[in-house]
Design an enzyme around this catalytic site. Structure first.
Site, PDB file in Angstrom:
ATOM      1  N   GLU A 235      27.672  17.901  64.649  1.00  0.00           N
ATOM      2  CA  GLU A 235      27.814  18.936  65.664  1.00  0.00           C
ATOM      3  C   GLU A 235      26.661  19.936  65.580  1.00  0.00           C
ATOM      4  O   GLU A 235      26.097  20.337  66.588  1.00  0.00           O
ATOM      5  CB  GLU A 235      29.145  19.665  65.497  1.00  0.00           C
ATOM      6  CG  GLU A 235      30.355  18.761  65.737  1.00  0.00           C
ATOM      7  CD  GLU A 235      31.660  19.501  65.574  1.00  0.00           C
ATOM      8  OE1 GLU A 235      31.602  20.712  65.307  1.00  0.00           O
ATOM      9  OE2 GLU A 235      32.722  18.875  65.715  1.00  0.00           O
TER      10      GLU A 235
ATOM     11  N   ALA B 213      23.725  19.441  63.980  1.00  0.00           N
ATOM     12  CA  ALA B 213      22.464  18.714  64.172  1.00  0.00           C
ATOM     13  C   ALA B 213      22.784  17.318  64.678  1.00  0.00           C
ATOM     14  O   ALA B 213      22.827  16.371  63.916  1.00  0.00           O
ATOM     15  CB  ALA B 213      21.675  18.652  62.871  1.00  0.00           C
ATOM     16  N   PRO B 214      23.068  17.188  65.981  1.00  0.00           N
ATOM     17  CA  PRO B 214      23.468  15.886  66.519  1.00  0.00           C
ATOM     18  C   PRO B 214      22.414  14.816  66.231  1.00  0.00           C
ATOM     19  O   PRO B 214      21.216  15.062  66.350  1.00  0.00           O
ATOM     20  CB  PRO B 214      23.589  16.157  68.026  1.00  0.00           C
ATOM     21  CG  PRO B 214      23.767  17.641  68.142  1.00  0.00           C
ATOM     22  CD  PRO B 214      22.990  18.231  67.007  1.00  0.00           C
TER      23      PRO B 214
ATOM     24  N   LYS C 268      17.655   6.175  62.820  1.00  0.00           N
ATOM     25  CA  LYS C 268      18.382   7.422  63.024  1.00  0.00           C
ATOM     26  C   LYS C 268      17.493   8.371  63.817  1.00  0.00           C
ATOM     27  O   LYS C 268      16.383   8.712  63.385  1.00  0.00           O
ATOM     28  CB  LYS C 268      18.774   8.058  61.700  1.00  0.00           C
ATOM     29  CG  LYS C 268      19.597   9.336  61.852  1.00  0.00           C
ATOM     30  CD  LYS C 268      20.101   9.830  60.501  1.00  0.00           C
ATOM     31  CE  LYS C 268      20.959  11.073  60.654  1.00  0.00           C
ATOM     32  NZ  LYS C 268      21.508  11.539  59.368  1.00  0.00           N
TER      33      LYS C 268
ATOM     34  N   ASP D 248      27.571  14.781  52.683  1.00  0.00           N
ATOM     35  CA  ASP D 248      28.672  14.190  53.453  1.00  0.00           C
ATOM     36  C   ASP D 248      29.005  12.770  53.004  1.00  0.00           C
ATOM     37  O   ASP D 248      28.991  11.831  53.793  1.00  0.00           O
ATOM     38  CB  ASP D 248      28.288  14.198  54.939  1.00  0.00           C
ATOM     39  CG  ASP D 248      29.482  13.899  55.847  1.00  0.00           C
ATOM     40  OD1 ASP D 248      30.603  13.826  55.324  1.00  0.00           O
ATOM     41  OD2 ASP D 248      29.279  13.732  57.053  1.00  0.00           O
TER      42      ASP D 248
END
Length: 450
Positions: free
Chosen positions: A72, A74-75, A92, A186
């Site tokens: 959200e 850093a999309p 990516k 994450d």
């Protein structure tokens, strides 16, 4: 030319990507984890890719190539793609404002690109072109741990495989910590990927911090250790805090000093592996990976391209469309040979052709065998078609014999060599398959030059 003595050893094929000259070689001392059936290597050196290369690989970043979207603050979007050398990659793509400083992005990418481990989906390159910021990693084709845990259709992961995942990720984290990259952003079940053999890999994207206006942060603070949130310290054993939601709750404590180090976790998990000789793909319930022969340095015809990809469906379509035009001149029949037996033989071939067209491959094998057994008329196309039928029925030995017979009938027919290449690859005779693919492409070049 043709099929001859074979070598059964699998040799990694070197990749020569169309990239810029800037490369980095790194050979860590701790580059391998515990050995399981199916481990492999052959990771390209870290390189800078051009934007044109990555656009071509992803069909101009087509939405059909998207494999994940997240973030959200850093999309970012991850695409799958295929380079000109046919290597699959994961790309990516950050938003334009995620990394405003190109030097900072390049430095961060090179730091992660130094890592090489068979428990990591390694970072193999980056692109920094104008406002574009992209990372390039090894592509893992067998989904994420989250998919296998929560979205399984046929079977859930057995306990032995879950323990293997835990050990492999612990080994990956231990290696990253040893190499000076202890902070993993994450870590969750979506960051655990499965390679072509079903072996677990840790996504390298979590080793690369996200940034906006030069400020770094973890993409999901729920998996971030408290001391990192309080003062920004980069704890050497951070990995264990984010590892907590996946498996090892009993090992993890709130305070850093109460947590074990990575080597303790590896030492604890290693003796628990009770099926070390069972390939991961079996425990995951996925098909065995079959290595396709390498693409030769010649421009390939549609048939050559289909065979290099071992795309049996495409090969079938080509053989149906080609029909018997390559048989011209291989048979000259006298009037006396047009007997009832001959008519019966041609009727058998006709039935075989209908079954082949309708993908009834076992019936096609029977009909083509009736045609071949009579022996009055010899057709290389029939041998090629029956070879494909055998491949479709998982009979690579018979397929190879028929492809060799097609070559005997028509020695300079590239299709016979292509079919041998596919059969050899199915038999794990990859060196011979590559040689056969090159011979077929050379025959096509010779034919075009006439």
């Amino acid at each position: 030319m043709g099929c001859c003595n074979s070598c059964f050893s699998k040799e990694p094929i070197s990749d020569k990507d169309n990239v810029n000259a800037k490369t980095h070689r790194h050979s860590p001392s701790n580059g391998k984890g515990a050995a399981f059936a199916g481990d492999n290597g052959g990771v390209p050196v870290f390189s800078e890719y051009s934007l044109a290369d990555l656009k071509a690989a992803t069909n101009t970043f087509s939405s059909e190539f998207i494999v994940s979207e997240s973030g959200e603050k850093a999309p970012n979007v991850v695409y799958k793609g295929r380079l000109q050398n046919r290597r699959w990659i994961a790309v990516k793509k950050f938003s334009k404002m995620a990394w405003p400083d190109p030097k900072q992005f390049a430095d961060e990418a090179w730091g992660v690109g130094k890592l090489r481990h068979n428990r990591v989906a390694n970072l193999i390159g980056y692109c920094c072109d104008g406002d574009e910021r992209l990372l390039v990693a090894e592509y893992m084709p067998n989904d994420t741990l989250a998919k296998h845990l929560f979205h399984w259709e046929n079977q859930t992961i057995e306990w032995a495989m879950r323990l293997r995942v835990a050990l492999c990720i612990a080994e990956a984290l231990d290696y990253c910590s040893t190499e000076g990259r202890p902070l993993y952003h994450d870590l969750n079940a979506y960051r655990v990927l499965f390679d072509e053999n079903g072996d677990p890999r840790l996504s390298c994207f979590g080793l690369m911090k996200n940034s906006r206006d030069g400020k770094s942060y973890s993409t999901n603070l729920a998996y971030t250790p408290p001391e990192y949130l309080r003062n920004g310290n980069n704890p050497l054993i951070h990995d264990f805090y984010s590892f907590k939601p996946i498996y090892i709750r009993s090992f993890l404590k709130y305070e850093p000093r109460e947590r074990p180090n990575t080597k303790d976790l590896v030492t604890t998990l290693a003796p628990l592996q009770n099926k070390p000789d069972v390939p991961s793909y079996q425990m995951l319930g996925i098909p065995k990976h079959e290595e396709a022969p390498a693409t030769p340095p010649h421009p390939l015809s549609p048939m050559g391209d289909a065979c290099s990809r071992m795309d049996l469906t495409a090969i079938h379509q080509i053989l149906v469309m080609t029909h018997y035009k390559d048989d011209e001149g291989t048979n000259e029949l006298s009037f006396q040979e047009w007997t009832q037996q001959m008519r019966d033989m041609l009727e058998a071939r006709k039935r075989g052709d209908l079954a082949f067209r309708d993908k009834d491959f076992r019936t096609a094998i029977d009909c083509y065998s009736q045609f071949i057994d009579v022996g009055t008329m010899i057709s290389p196309t029939v041998y090629a078609r029956r070879s494909l039928c055998h491949l479709m029925c998982d009979q690579p030995d018979a397929a190879l014999r028929d492809a060799m017979q097609a070559q005997c009938v028509y020695p300079d027919w590239s299709t016979a060599f292509y079919m041998q290449a596919v059969a050899l690859a199915k038999l794990d005779m990859h060196k011979d398959a590559v040689d056969m693919l090159n011979e077929a492409a050379a025959l096509e070049d010779k034919k075009r030059a006439k």
